[in-house]
Design an enzyme around this catalytic site. Structure first.
Site, PDB file in Angstrom:
ATOM      1  N   ASP A  85      -2.274 -10.001   0.571  1.00  0.00           N
ATOM      2  CA  ASP A  85      -3.230 -10.803  -0.193  1.00  0.00           C
ATOM      3  C   ASP A  85      -2.804 -12.269  -0.152  1.00  0.00           C
ATOM      4  O   ASP A  85      -1.641 -12.595   0.115  1.00  0.00           O
ATOM      5  CB  ASP A  85      -3.355 -10.308  -1.632  1.00  0.00           C
ATOM      6  CG  ASP A  85      -2.069 -10.503  -2.430  1.00  0.00           C
ATOM      7  OD1 ASP A  85      -0.994 -10.146  -1.910  1.00  0.00           O
ATOM      8  OD2 ASP A  85      -2.130 -10.990  -3.573  1.00  0.00           O
ATOM      9  N   GLU A 131       0.227  -9.263  -4.588  1.00  0.00           N
ATOM     10  CA  GLU A 131       1.379 -10.062  -4.983  1.00  0.00           C
ATOM     11  C   GLU A 131       0.955 -11.367  -5.639  1.00  0.00           C
ATOM     12  O   GLU A 131       1.495 -11.761  -6.672  1.00  0.00           O
ATOM     13  CB  GLU A 131       2.253 -10.353  -3.755  1.00  0.00           C
ATOM     14  CG  GLU A 131       3.642 -10.908  -4.089  1.00  0.00           C
ATOM     15  CD  GLU A 131       3.689 -12.421  -4.267  1.00  0.00           C
ATOM     16  OE1 GLU A 131       4.695 -12.913  -4.803  1.00  0.00           O
ATOM     17  OE2 GLU A 131       2.738 -13.112  -3.851  1.00  0.00           O
TER      18      GLU A 131
END
Length: 448
Positions: free
Chosen positions: A91, A154
């Protein structure tokens, strides 16, 4: 394995690395609420295809119970070989037009300087493709047992920490290799051995029950916004350094950050002084640093001539590696409550804590990692810190007595501009990271 073998293997993977990184950057894989889910699901399918093609047939998307999945796999090595978890995340941060990108953030673009530009090209899709190339180099037969963990949330502070804590047997390892860091500058090898933690709080200041006419009451009625400004200002000295008594702080040993390079990387305006005094490495890596990351008060547009009754701020405090984060949170909370100007009512809520990390630098894996970095890059590797936080590192270590963590990556601090406009990665830096990982895993197996 010798260094030349590792570098040859890494170089042979670079055409695949370029193609894979291009595919991954094309996905606007933003895990924050309010962004579309389709790119997150699409990149997950691409990752499955890539890793299965790199010799990881049982790669699967691990349902964490909430949020986006983690790509997970176990690749057995020779019997009795060390167990190594390879971590990165897929991400990324948003890339709004307002940031001022000069390239399309969702197209991997090679610049005139040879760097590859795009959102996530460094943070942390470079780490993803580094692991991909490392595994592909071993053609599905790594010299150690691998546990692969590619996280999907994250940046959005997702749920993997809780999952790891509930399922430690899936992550128990001798070594955790976290490819979500980088050298101070390209070609200057370094191992990240300390991460500041983070304590974030919301502070609310109230002084009167309702807004009052500033002409009739100004100068007599206590202004909540002024009280908030004074309270926040009390966290700093005249040089801008954070001076909250009791917070852990120390000087980083043998560290150095070039101020000219730092000013350029941070895009500091001409004539603006840096906050604090003394060694810049310590200011960035091992001293506390408070930042006001949000402020709710009277908006300028449509402002009325009124004394505000309340104000609210979000304060982020970076805390020193090795400190007790709960204790640092208590100190920050007490400071804000006890330094209210003129009896203003102060409430501290929504306390969030991210663990700091301080590596045990005398461990065999850390020593081997430093040696491998030095051999591949051709010069001794330094040990440096980072002001950022990766709380998962401590969660990983809690699963395995005596485990070590290795933090490195291709996100050079000088030019990568992670989270900002024109994020980029240096392809040679990425190639050298891959070579280092190949050499490290081979030498780790040989050492046993």
């Amino acid at each position: 394995m010798d260094t030349q073998q590792a570098t040859d293997l890494a170089r042979g993977q670079m055409p695949m690395v370029r193609d894979a990184l291009s595919r991954l950057v094309a996905h606007p894989s933003i895990a924050f609420d309010g962004f579309p889910a389709e790119p997150m699901h699409a990149i997950g399918e691409d990752l499955l295809e890539m890793f299965r093609g790199a010799g990881v047939p049982d790669a699967r998307l691990l349902d964490l119970g909430v949020g986006y999945p983690t790509l997970y796999a176990e690749i057995p090595g020779p019997e009795g070989s060390p167990v190594v978890t390879l971590y990165a995340h897929y991400d990324v941060q948003p890339a709004p037009e307002s940031q001022g990108w000069t390239t399309d953030p969702w197209t991997l673009t090679e610049g005139e300087d040879g760097r590859w530009y795009g959102r996530g090209a460094a943070d942390d899709k470079s780490g993803v493709v580094a692991h991909l190339a490392t595994l592909a180099a071993f053609e599905g037969r790594p010299p150690v047992t691998i546990r692969l963990c590619i996280e999907g949330e994250e940046e959005a502070a997702g749920n993997i920490d809780d999952y790891v804590a509930r399922h430690p047997e899936q992550f128990a390892s001798d070594v955790f290799v976290v490819a979500d860091s980088g050298n101070a500058s390209v070609g200057e090898p370094g191992l990240t051995t300390g991460l500041r933690g983070n304590v974030t709080v919301t502070v609310t200041v109230r002084t009167i029950e309702k807004s009052l006419h500033s002409g009739l009451f100004g100068g007599g009625a206590p202004d909540a916004l002024v009280s908030m400004i004074q309270l926040l200002g009390s966290m700093y000295d005249e040089n801008g350094a954070t001076v909250i008594a009791g917070l852990d702080s120390y000087e980083w040993p043998d560290g150095h950050v070039d101020e000219r390079m730092f000013r350029e990387s941070a895009a500091v305006l001409d004539g603006v002084d840096l906050p604090g005094e003394g060694d810049l490495a310590s200011r960035l890596w091992s001293r506390p640093a408070a930042t006001v990351i949000g402020l709710d008060a009277c908006p300028v547009d449509g402002a009325a001539n009124a004394v505000p009754p309340s104000a609210r701020a979000r304060v982020s405090l970076r805390i020193a590696p090795g400190s007790d984060p709960q204790r640092q949170a208590e100190i920050l909370t007490s400071f804000l409550q006890e330094n209210a100007p003129r009896g203003a009512h102060v409430e501290v809520t929504d306390v969030k804590i991210n663990q700091p990390f301080l590596a045990a630098t005398d461990g065999p894996a850390v020593g081997l990692a430093l040696d491998c970095l030095g051999e591949v890059f051709g010069k001794p590797a330094a040990q440096h810190g980072s002001g950022g936080s990766i709380p998962l590192v401590e969660t990983f270590l809690s699963t395995s007595d005596g485990a070590e963590a290795i933090l490195w990556g291709a996100e050079d601090e000088e030019k990568a501009r992670i989270h900002g406009p024109d994020e980029s990665v240096d392809p040679k830096e990425l190639e050298d990271l891959i070579a280092t990982q190949i050499l490290f895993l081979a030498r780790l197996a040989e050492s046993r």
